[in-house]
Design a protein around this motif. Structure first.
Motif, PDB file in Angstrom:
ATOM      1  N   MET A   1     132.814  14.920 -46.493  1.00 61.37           N
ATOM      2  CA  MET A   1     132.477  15.751 -47.526  1.00 61.37           C
ATOM      3  C   MET A   1     133.570  16.758 -48.251  1.00 61.37           C
ATOM      4  N   GLN A   2     134.300  16.532 -47.820  1.00 61.76           N
ATOM      5  CA  GLN A   2     135.400  17.411 -49.326  1.00 61.76           C
ATOM      6  C   GLN A   2     134.866  16.235 -50.004  1.00 61.76           C
ATOM      7  N   ALA A   3     135.498  15.039 -49.826  1.00 61.46           N
ATOM      8  CA  ALA A   3     135.747  14.272 -50.501  1.00 61.46           C
ATOM      9  C   ALA A   3     133.691  14.054 -52.303  1.00 61.46           C
ATOM     10  N   PHE A   4     132.915  14.211 -51.585  1.00 63.66           N
ATOM     11  CA  PHE A   4     131.503  14.835 -52.293  1.00 63.66           C
ATOM     12  C   PHE A   4     131.842  15.825 -52.952  1.00 63.66           C
ATOM     13  N   ALA A  26     134.662   5.676 -59.428  1.00 63.92           N
ATOM     14  CA  ALA A  26     135.802   5.388 -58.908  1.00 63.92           C
ATOM     15  C   ALA A  26     135.664   6.461 -57.131  1.00 63.92           C
ATOM     16  N   TYR A  27     134.916   7.125 -57.849  1.00 63.38           N
ATOM     17  CA  TYR A  27     134.408   7.694 -56.013  1.00 63.38           C
ATOM     18  C   TYR A  27     133.771   6.350 -54.776  1.00 63.38           C
ATOM     19  N   ARG A  36     129.129   7.247 -49.412  1.00 62.83           N
ATOM     20  CA  ARG A  36     128.750   6.863 -50.362  1.00 62.83           C
ATOM     21  C   ARG A  36     127.664   5.871 -50.978  1.00 62.83           C
ATOM     22  N   GLY A  37     126.834   5.799 -50.058  1.00 60.36           N
ATOM     23  CA  GLY A  37     125.196   5.790 -49.864  1.00 60.36           C
ATOM     24  C   GLY A  37     124.308   7.229 -49.558  1.00 60.36           C
ATOM     25  N   TYR A  38     125.097   8.040 -49.099  1.00 62.41           N
ATOM     26  CA  TYR A  38     124.324   9.074 -49.194  1.00 62.41           C
ATOM     27  C   TYR A  38     124.844   9.975 -50.410  1.00 62.41           C
ATOM     28  N   ALA A  39     126.030   9.755 -50.097  1.00 66.85           N
ATOM     29  CA  ALA A  39     125.881  10.439 -52.261  1.00 66.85           C
ATOM     30  C   ALA A  39     125.537  10.074 -53.045  1.00 66.85           C
ATOM     31  N   PRO A 187     121.566   3.919 -46.074  1.00 67.63           N
ATOM     32  CA  PRO A 187     122.411   4.140 -46.836  1.00 67.63           C
ATOM     33  C   PRO A 187     122.705   3.125 -48.308  1.00 67.63           C
ATOM     34  N   TYR A 188     121.323   2.356 -48.281  1.00 63.51           N
ATOM     35  CA  TYR A 188     122.109   1.533 -49.840  1.00 63.51           C
ATOM     36  C   TYR A 188     122.552   0.259 -48.754  1.00 63.51           C
ATOM     37  N   LEU A 189     123.010  -0.405 -47.867  1.00 66.81           N
ATOM     38  CA  LEU A 189     123.627  -0.666 -47.291  1.00 66.81           C
ATOM     39  C   LEU A 189     123.401  -2.261 -48.346  1.00 66.81           C
ATOM     40  N   PRO A 190     122.324  -3.253 -47.745  1.00 66.61           N
ATOM     41  CA  PRO A 190     122.309  -3.587 -48.963  1.00 66.61           C
ATOM     42  C   PRO A 190     122.902  -3.646 -50.280  1.00 66.61           C
TER      43      PRO A 190
END
Length: 558
Positions: A1-4, A26-27, A36-39, A187-190
């Motif tokens: 959460m902190q990175a987001f 970069a993120y 990253r998918g949820y972001a 979370p968009y893994l594919p």
């Protein structure tokens, strides 16, 4: 959460488009799945939380702070999320309880756990869970969490810009991501597996998928005469409805599936079941959704009364009959027609629409030989073939005859030349702070024009606007508001507005509608501040009669 949270903070202060793309790329490269998918879902506005609303946030802060202090702070800061993030008094960890969900670390929560808990957690347990998160995050993390909950990131990132950044992981065009996007789920893994070379591109097996629309660039007569050959283009009317896409296909069992999409890909089939019932084809059409009563195209204000409704009554179905006016054909059955030139697609569209029922018709083309001919048609649609539907024309679309249908807004193939906006000189009456980067500025303005009252001339509000001005003009207006405030109503400041004291704003707007909800009796469409009239005293601003005359003209044309 902190990175987001750190990403959102950096994005909010980065003004450059390429800079924002670089930050997101970069993120996405450094952040593991599924975070990253949820972001990405948050940045593309693909998240919704049924039970987490701004009212819940206000209730939580009211339990821990003095309500008067919070109200004063909210007024000063101008943004709910920022105010709560700064004021939140954290409890010691031993006192913070109410966890729901799973895989919650003892410190800062993961973004994935936050999203899953917000989507699946019960309403009763949610306040305790959010309070627990706020206790374990710093100011920046709390701000990001509250922005996520309220659904208002406001960091200057559109869904397409976020997809542009993620496309760079695989060095593919953003249009390739758009093509597979609506077949994906969190979370968009594919998607990430494909972009990073671990799997082929995801396949969209939906029989009625959304296809990313092709958009036009604004233009004017000078640009057209300098840069474009009129012989290469076709022209058609730009209708004053909403851009939609009708898609239909067959499932493996032979059942037809039909959907109605907005321009952004939102499924609005439930709001217009009569359109879906009229679909008896397999393919995809691009067009404009309008309301037509007895063959007469109605104003956007009429259409708006039916938009965004979860349920549609029999009375609404009867009194607001829709019409799909077709611009383009994207597929015919299983055949993808988008690579074909526009001229060829238009011929296919004409044959296709001729077989459909009365719910669908063809948007007529506008004949012309020179750009001056287009200018004349744009200024007087009724005389150029639009006839009784001229009041619903908001400009002209220009499309190269050889253009393929390409998602996004490529430069060159398509142009939109809207009719000139209406202009009125109005007086600034009230101002309110904006949100996000504008939370420290008074950037949302209510303005009015003169009318005759019992005690002489008085100002009556006619609209609100929060864009159209430059950053330097924003600073000028903000300074004026602070120096000329005469009253306050919560976060709203009343600004001096007298015949000899006040600020005149030149306001541009697309149209007017009669309104019983507004004191002035009028409602503006898409008002924006086009110029600051420091040279004009408030006494010389326009009167309500100017707007009434515009309404009378619109009624006559309709």
């Amino acid at each position: 959460m902190q990175a987001f949270a750190h990403l959102l903070d950096r994005l909010s202060y980065e003004p450059r488009r390429n800079g924002k793309i670089a930050l997101m790329e970069a993120y996405f490269r450094a952040t593991p799945d599924p975070e990253r998918g949820y972001a990405l879902a948050a940045l593309t506005d693909d998240l919704s939380f049924q039970n987490a609303k701004p009212g819940l946030i206000r209730a939580l802060i009211a339990e821990r702070t003095d309500p008067v202090l919070f109200a004063l702070s909210r007024d000063y800061v101008g943004d709910l999320s920022e105010t709560v993030a700064l004021m939140w008094p954290r409890k010691p960890p031993a006192e913070s309880t109410g966890l729901i969900g799973h895989n919650n670390p003892p410190g800062s929560p993961l973004l994935s756990d936050v999203v899953e808990a917000l989507q699946t957690g019960g309403k009763a347990a949610l306040p305790g869970q959010i309070a627990h998160w706020l206790d374990h995050l710093d100011e920046k993390g709390r701000w990001a969490l509250l922005k996520l909950i309220t659904g208002a990131l406001r960091v200057g990132v559109s869904a397409r810009l976020a997809k542009t950044a993620v496309a760079r992981l695989g060095e593919v065009e953003v249009n390739a991501v758009e093509e597979v996007w609506h077949g994906l789920s969190l979370p968009y893994l594919p998607l990430f597996d494909w972009l990073e070379g671990r799997a082929p591109a995801p396949s969209n097996v939906d029989p009625a998928p959304f296809r990313p629309p092709m958009l036009a660039n604004p233009t004017d007569l000078d640009e057209l005469e300098r840069t474009q050959d009129p012989a290469a283009f076709r022209a058609e009317w730009k209708w004053d409805g909403i851009r939609i896409q009708v898609a239909a296909g067959l499932e493996p069992n032979g059942r037809r599936v039909a959907r109605l999409y907005s321009r952004s890909g939102e499924d609005i089939s439930g709001t217009f079941p009569d359109v879906i019932d009229a679909v008896d084809f397999e393919g995809a059409l691009d067009g404009e959704l309008l309301i037509a009563r007895d063959g007469a195209i109605q104003s956007f204000n009429v259409l708006q009364q039916r938009l965004n409704r979860k349920t549609v009554s029999a009375r609404m179905l009867r009194e607001f009959p829709p019409l799909v006016r077709c611009y383009d054909i994207l597929s015919d059955g299983a055949e993808d027609l988008r690579p074909l030139p526009f001229a060829e697609r238009r011929e296919r569209l004409e044959r296709f629409v001729s077989r459909l029922g009365p719910m669908f018709d063809l948007s007529p083309q506008v004949p012309f030989a020179t750009w001056r001919d287009v200018a004349d048609a744009r200024s007087d649609p009724a005389s150029a073939g639009a006839g009784e539907a001229a009041a619903a024309v908001e400009g002209v679309m220009l499309k190269r005859a050889d253009s393929a249908y390409v998602p996004g807004r490529p430069k060159g193939p398509w142009f939109k030349w809207k009719r000139d906006p209406h202009i009125v000189d109005a007086v600034l009456m009230y101002a309110q702070r904006g949100s996000g980067k504008r939370s420290s500025f008074y950037s949302d303005y209510t303005f009015g024009v003169w009318t005759t009252g019992e005690d002489g001339d008085v100002l009556v509000p006619v609209g609100k606007a929060y864009f159209g001005f430059t950053d330097d003009e924003l600073k000028e207006i903000d300074k004026y508001v602070r120096n000329n405030t005469v009253n306050r109503f919560g976060p709203v400041r009343e600004v001096a507005h007298e015949p000899d004291r006040g600020l005149v704003l030149e306001v541009a707007f697309e149209g007017l509608n009669r309104s019983t909800r507004h004191k002035s009796g009028v409602a503006m469409r898409f008002p924006r501040i086009s110029r600051l009239r420091w040279d004009k005293p408030p006494a010389e601003a326009d009167r309500i009669d100017v707007l009434h005359r515009l309404l009378d003209v619109a009624d006559t044309e309709a």
